[in-house]
Design an enzyme around this catalytic site. Structure first.
Site, PDB file in Angstrom:
ATOM      1  N   GLY A 194     -56.805   3.745-115.288  1.00  0.00           N
ATOM      2  CA  GLY A 194     -55.472   3.710-114.679  1.00  0.00           C
ATOM      3  C   GLY A 194     -55.557   3.396-113.210  1.00  0.00           C
ATOM      4  CG  ASN A 216     -52.305   1.866-118.330  1.00  0.00           C
ATOM      5  OD1 ASN A 216     -51.326   1.143-118.118  1.00  0.00           O
ATOM      6  ND2 ASN A 216     -52.188   3.125-118.753  1.00  0.00           N
ATOM      7  CD1 TRP A 217     -53.819  -2.433-113.240  1.00  0.00           C
ATOM      8  CD2 TRP A 217     -52.745  -4.373-112.916  1.00  0.00           C
ATOM      9  NE1 TRP A 217     -54.710  -3.323-112.686  1.00  0.00           N
ATOM     10  CE2 TRP A 217     -54.074  -4.518-112.475  1.00  0.00           C
ATOM     11  CE3 TRP A 217     -51.868  -5.457-112.810  1.00  0.00           C
ATOM     12  CZ2 TRP A 217     -54.555  -5.708-111.945  1.00  0.00           C
ATOM     13  CZ3 TRP A 217     -52.353  -6.646-112.283  1.00  0.00           C
ATOM     14  CH2 TRP A 217     -53.686  -6.763-111.855  1.00  0.00           C
ATOM     15  CE  LYS A 218     -51.814   5.256-115.874  1.00  0.00           C
ATOM     16  NZ  LYS A 218     -51.955   6.689-115.874  1.00  0.00           N
ATOM     17  N   GLY A 232     -55.010  10.933-114.316  1.00  0.00           N
ATOM     18  CA  GLY A 232     -54.470  10.945-112.957  1.00  0.00           C
ATOM     19  C   GLY A 232     -54.666  12.260-112.214  1.00  0.00           C
ATOM     20  CD  GLU A 265     -55.827   7.231-121.592  1.00  0.00           C
ATOM     21  OE1 GLU A 265     -56.351   6.731-120.594  1.00  0.00           O
ATOM     22  OE2 GLU A 265     -54.608   7.176-121.804  1.00  0.00           O
ATOM     23  CG  HIS A 288     -50.527   5.962-121.899  1.00  0.00           C
ATOM     24  ND1 HIS A 288     -50.000   6.929-121.077  1.00  0.00           N
ATOM     25  CD2 HIS A 288     -51.715   5.608-121.357  1.00  0.00           C
ATOM     26  CE1 HIS A 288     -50.848   7.145-120.069  1.00  0.00           C
ATOM     27  NE2 HIS A 288     -51.890   6.346-120.218  1.00  0.00           N
TER      28      HIS A 288
HETATM   29  P1  PGA Z   1     -56.119   7.386-114.717  1.00  0.00           P
HETATM   30  O1  PGA Z   1     -55.145   6.972-115.943  1.00  0.00           O
HETATM   31  O2  PGA Z   1     -57.338   6.499-114.824  1.00  0.00           O
HETATM   32  O3  PGA Z   1     -55.331   7.151-113.506  1.00  0.00           O
HETATM   33  O4  PGA Z   1     -56.477   8.824-114.933  1.00  0.00           O
HETATM   34  C1  PGA Z   1     -55.658   6.621-117.197  1.00  0.00           C
HETATM   35  C2  PGA Z   1     -54.540   6.256-118.127  1.00  0.00           C
HETATM   36  O5  PGA Z   1     -53.462   6.845-118.051  1.00  0.00           O
HETATM   37  O6  PGA Z   1     -54.689   5.358-118.977  1.00  0.00           O
END
Ligand code: PGA
Length: 246
Positions: A232, A10-12, A174, A168, A97
């Protein structure tokens, strides 16, 4: 034994479009190699879907989107339809999400409509659920998870298409804090029991997300109920992603 996990990057909004192009110039061949024995799905942001879709076409790599509109088409400024995603080569799409829930305030009804739009186009939803820090601390995880599953149950009790569920916990996204394997196992059991009567278990795949890194992955891979990982920030560095996958 090698278990064929799903790895969803997930490259956001970590990359600009040009940075995505550059990333593939530098790492594309190696990523393709990695996908020979592992299922890898990359979710760039909307503006890069066309470019990535062309690059992935006819390869073992798959592309996901990070969101979609709950509407078919019309006067919805800034939204992207499931039809467009399909035309661009999207096979998976994140729904619900926690960051999107936070920015857009999607209700369960809206999430149900998003799931319907994706199912209509045979795009596999990656439905994200997870309790907040307060809910976790106040031991309200079960209540929160069961409530979040309502849109999925509404749609999937009437369809026979595959679906991914990504657990999640919001407090693990994060943050550098990964959920304990016992807690993840417990939540997955709650989800399975909530879906038991209405969703074909063979159609569902279970993912974990929230601080999946090269350091946390070996512990997570001991959780039998997991079919894959939603990654992420660690997924934007190819060497780090490679360590998670192999
Ligand atoms: P993260 O994010 O791996 O940076 O904790 C995961 C996500 O939001 O899908």
């Amino acid at each position: 034994m090698h278990k064929n996990y799903y790895y969803i990057a997930n490259w956001k909004m970590f990359f600009s479009h040009n940075e995505v192009v550059q990333w593939f110039q530098e790492n594309g061949d190696q990523l393709l190699q990695l996908s020979q024995n592992n299922s890898i799905i990359v979710c760039p942001s909307y503006e890069s879907l066309a470019e990535v879709g062309r690059a992935f076409h006819g390869t073992s790599l798959a592309m996901g989107a990070q969101n979609c509109s709950e509407s078919l088409k019309g006067a919805y400024t800034g939204q992207v339809s499931a039809q467009s995603l399909k035309e661009l080569g999207v096979s998976y799409c994140l729904v619900g999400h926690s960051e999107v829930r936070d920015f857009c305030g999607d209700s369960n009804k809206q999430l149900e409509e998003k799931l319907k739009r994706l199912v209509e186009k045979s795009i596999t939803p990656i439905f994200c659920i997870g309790e907040s820090k307060t809910e976790y601390e106040e031991k309200n995880t079960q209540y929160s998870i069961e409530n979040q599953l309502a849109p999925l149950i509404a749609v999937y009790s009437k369809t026979a298409q595959p679906c991914f569920i990504a657990y999640e916990p919001i407090w693990a996204i994060g943050t550098g804090v990964v959920a304990h394997s016992g807690h993840i196992t417990q939540v997955l059991a709650i989800v399975k029991s909530a879906l038991k009567a209405c969703v074909d278990p063979d159609l569902v795949r279970y993912l974990y997300g929230g601080t999946v890194t090269s350091k946390t992955i070996s512990g997570l891979k001991t959780i039998e109920a997991l079919d894959g990982f939603l990654i992420g920030s660690a997924s934007i560095n190819f060497q780090e992603l490679k360590k998670i996958v192999v």
